[in-house]
Design a protein around this motif. Structure first.
Motif, PDB file in Angstrom:
ATOM      1  N   LEU A  34       0.836  -1.195   0.000  1.00  0.00           N
ATOM      2  CA  LEU A  34       0.000   0.000   0.000  1.00  0.00           C
ATOM      3  C   LEU A  34       0.880   1.258   0.000  1.00  0.00           C
ATOM      4  N   LYS A  35       1.962   1.214   0.758  1.00  0.00           N
ATOM      5  CA  LYS A  35       2.897   2.347   0.829  1.00  0.00           C
ATOM      6  C   LYS A  35       3.487   2.658  -0.555  1.00  0.00           C
ATOM      7  N   TYR A  36       3.924   1.634  -1.268  1.00  0.00           N
ATOM      8  CA  TYR A  36       4.484   1.810  -2.607  1.00  0.00           C
ATOM      9  C   TYR A  36       3.426   2.368  -3.557  1.00  0.00           C
ATOM     10  N   TRP A  37       2.211   1.815  -3.479  1.00  0.00           N
ATOM     11  CA  TRP A  37       1.130   2.233  -4.363  1.00  0.00           C
ATOM     12  C   TRP A  37       0.764   3.700  -4.128  1.00  0.00           C
ATOM     13  N   ILE A  38       0.725   4.120  -2.864  1.00  0.00           N
ATOM     14  CA  ILE A  38       0.443   5.528  -2.568  1.00  0.00           C
ATOM     15  C   ILE A  38       1.563   6.416  -3.093  1.00  0.00           C
ATOM     16  N   ALA A  39       2.807   5.972  -2.961  1.00  0.00           N
ATOM     17  CA  ALA A  39       3.942   6.755  -3.480  1.00  0.00           C
ATOM     18  C   ALA A  39       3.849   6.897  -4.996  1.00  0.00           C
ATOM     19  N   LYS A  40       3.409   5.839  -5.670  1.00  0.00           N
ATOM     20  CA  LYS A  40       3.304   5.855  -7.127  1.00  0.00           C
ATOM     21  C   LYS A  40       2.079   6.638  -7.606  1.00  0.00           C
ATOM     22  N   TYR A  41       0.985   6.582  -6.831  1.00  0.00           N
ATOM     23  CA  TYR A  41      -0.267   7.251  -7.187  1.00  0.00           C
ATOM     24  C   TYR A  41      -0.766   8.102  -6.017  1.00  0.00           C
ATOM     25  N   TYR A  43      -2.314  10.775  -5.686  1.00  0.00           N
ATOM     26  CA  TYR A  43      -3.629  11.415  -5.802  1.00  0.00           C
ATOM     27  C   TYR A  43      -4.741  10.581  -5.160  1.00  0.00           C
ATOM     28  N   VAL A  44      -4.495   9.298  -4.903  1.00  0.00           N
ATOM     29  CA  VAL A  44      -5.539   8.449  -4.318  1.00  0.00           C
ATOM     30  C   VAL A  44      -5.885   8.836  -2.878  1.00  0.00           C
ATOM     31  N   ILE A  45      -4.974   9.546  -2.196  1.00  0.00           N
ATOM     32  CA  ILE A  45      -5.272   9.961  -0.817  1.00  0.00           C
ATOM     33  C   ILE A  45      -5.232  11.477  -0.628  1.00  0.00           C
ATOM     34  N   ARG A  46      -5.197  12.229  -1.693  1.00  0.00           N
ATOM     35  CA  ARG A  46      -5.226  13.687  -1.671  1.00  0.00           C
ATOM     36  C   ARG A  46      -3.846  14.289  -1.377  1.00  0.00           C
ATOM     37  N   ASP A  47      -3.559  15.376  -2.034  1.00  0.00           N
ATOM     38  CA  ASP A  47      -2.269  16.052  -1.933  1.00  0.00           C
ATOM     39  C   ASP A  47      -1.959  16.532  -0.521  1.00  0.00           C
ATOM     40  N   LYS A  48      -2.967  17.054   0.197  1.00  0.00           N
ATOM     41  CA  LYS A  48      -2.725  17.587   1.548  1.00  0.00           C
ATOM     42  C   LYS A  48      -2.191  16.509   2.486  1.00  0.00           C
ATOM     43  N   ILE A  49      -2.707  15.315   2.356  1.00  0.00           N
ATOM     44  CA  ILE A  49      -2.255  14.225   3.229  1.00  0.00           C
ATOM     45  C   ILE A  49      -0.819  13.840   2.899  1.00  0.00           C
ATOM     46  N   VAL A  50      -0.519  13.701   1.609  1.00  0.00           N
ATOM     47  CA  VAL A  50       0.841  13.344   1.197  1.00  0.00           C
ATOM     48  C   VAL A  50       1.826  14.443   1.588  1.00  0.00           C
ATOM     49  N   GLN A  51       1.442  15.709   1.432  1.00  0.00           N
ATOM     50  CA  GLN A  51       2.320  16.815   1.811  1.00  0.00           C
ATOM     51  C   GLN A  51       2.619  16.815   3.304  1.00  0.00           C
ATOM     52  N   LYS A  52       1.624  16.483   4.117  1.00  0.00           N
ATOM     53  CA  LYS A  52       1.807  16.522   5.569  1.00  0.00           C
ATOM     54  C   LYS A  52       2.541  15.293   6.100  1.00  0.00           C
ATOM     55  N   TRP A  53       2.176  14.082   5.631  1.00  0.00           N
ATOM     56  CA  TRP A  53       2.736  12.860   6.203  1.00  0.00           C
ATOM     57  C   TRP A  53       3.535  12.012   5.221  1.00  0.00           C
ATOM     58  N   GLY A  54       3.564  12.376   3.972  1.00  0.00           N
ATOM     59  CA  GLY A  54       4.242  11.537   2.999  1.00  0.00           C
ATOM     60  C   GLY A  54       3.421  10.283   2.745  1.00  0.00           C
ATOM     61  N   VAL A  55       4.081   9.185   2.427  1.00  0.00           N
ATOM     62  CA  VAL A  55       3.364   7.940   2.129  1.00  0.00           C
ATOM     63  C   VAL A  55       3.199   7.051   3.359  1.00  0.00           C
ATOM     64  N   ASN A  56       3.710   7.496   4.501  1.00  0.00           N
ATOM     65  CA  ASN A  56       3.513   6.779   5.763  1.00  0.00           C
ATOM     66  C   ASN A  56       2.256   7.303   6.417  1.00  0.00           C
ATOM     67  N   LEU A  57       1.164   6.593   6.250  1.00  0.00           N
ATOM     68  CA  LEU A  57      -0.091   7.054   6.821  1.00  0.00           C
ATOM     69  C   LEU A  57       0.017   7.090   8.346  1.00  0.00           C
ATOM     70  N   PRO A  58      -0.490   8.139   8.974  1.00  0.00           N
ATOM     71  CA  PRO A  58      -0.370   8.279  10.428  1.00  0.00           C
ATOM     72  C   PRO A  58      -1.451   7.510  11.182  1.00  0.00           C
ATOM     73  N   PHE A  59      -2.050   6.549  10.540  1.00  0.00           N
ATOM     74  CA  PHE A  59      -3.098   5.770  11.189  1.00  0.00           C
ATOM     75  C   PHE A  59      -3.109   4.353  10.620  1.00  0.00           C
ATOM     76  N   LEU A  60      -3.741   3.474  11.364  1.00  0.00           N
ATOM     77  CA  LEU A  60      -3.968   2.114  10.937  1.00  0.00           C
ATOM     78  C   LEU A  60      -5.476   1.976  10.790  1.00  0.00           C
ATOM     79  N   PHE A  61      -5.920   1.730   9.579  1.00  0.00           N
ATOM     80  CA  PHE A  61      -7.343   1.566   9.321  1.00  0.00           C
ATOM     81  C   PHE A  61      -7.729   0.149   9.729  1.00  0.00           C
ATOM     82  N   LYS A  62      -8.716   0.040  10.611  1.00  0.00           N
ATOM     83  CA  LYS A  62      -9.076  -1.261  11.161  1.00  0.00           C
ATOM     84  C   LYS A  62     -10.591  -1.447  11.104  1.00  0.00           C
ATOM     85  N   ILE A  63     -11.012  -2.579  10.590  1.00  0.00           N
ATOM     86  CA  ILE A  63     -12.427  -2.940  10.591  1.00  0.00           C
ATOM     87  C   ILE A  63     -12.594  -4.074  11.594  1.00  0.00           C
TER      88      ILE A  63
END
Length: 117
Positions: A34-41, A43-63
């Motif tokens: 997922l990290k590689y895919w976000i780095a490559k694309y 736009y899938v998580i919005r520019d503001k998020i990538v600008q603030k945290w890069g491709v390391n999401l600051p959360f763990l999505f859990k269902i």
């Protein structure tokens, strides 16, 4: 993962100790994280998020599939998480806090915010 068995938790994230991978994502025969895919694309998580945290999401999505009562989780804040990781890195694997949020898809009861005085 055994598809014929029920599952209680489903996690997705970019943390190096347990990265998520795309189900049908392969490049040169290698599964795409997922990290590689976000780095490559990005736009899938919005520019503001990538600008603030890069491709390391600051959360763990859990269902969670909550049929029975879940155990109580006590998570440290950021400052304590950093100190615990520094003192006991073999037990506290990273220095991040673990804020949690619940959004119920079906009827759900929860007790949150227990503080000891």
């Amino acid at each position: 993962m055994k598809e014929d068995k029920p599952h209680v938790e489903f996690w997705m994230g970019t943390h190096d100790s347990g990265p998520s991978f795309l189900v049908d994502g392969f490049e040169n025969g290698v599964a795409l994280s997922l990290k590689y895919w976000i780095a490559k694309y990005p736009y899938v998580i919005r520019d503001k998020i990538v600008q603030k945290w890069g491709v390391n999401l600051p959360f763990l999505f859990k269902i969670l599939s909550v049929v029975k009562t879940l155990s109580i989780h006590a998570q440290p804040d950021k400052e304590l998480a950093m100190a615990l990781h520094k003192m006991l890195s073999d037990v506290f694997k990273d220095d991040n806090h673990k804020p949690e949020m619940a959004s119920a898809l079906t009827e759900f009861e929860a007790l949150c915010g227990i503080y000891l005085s």
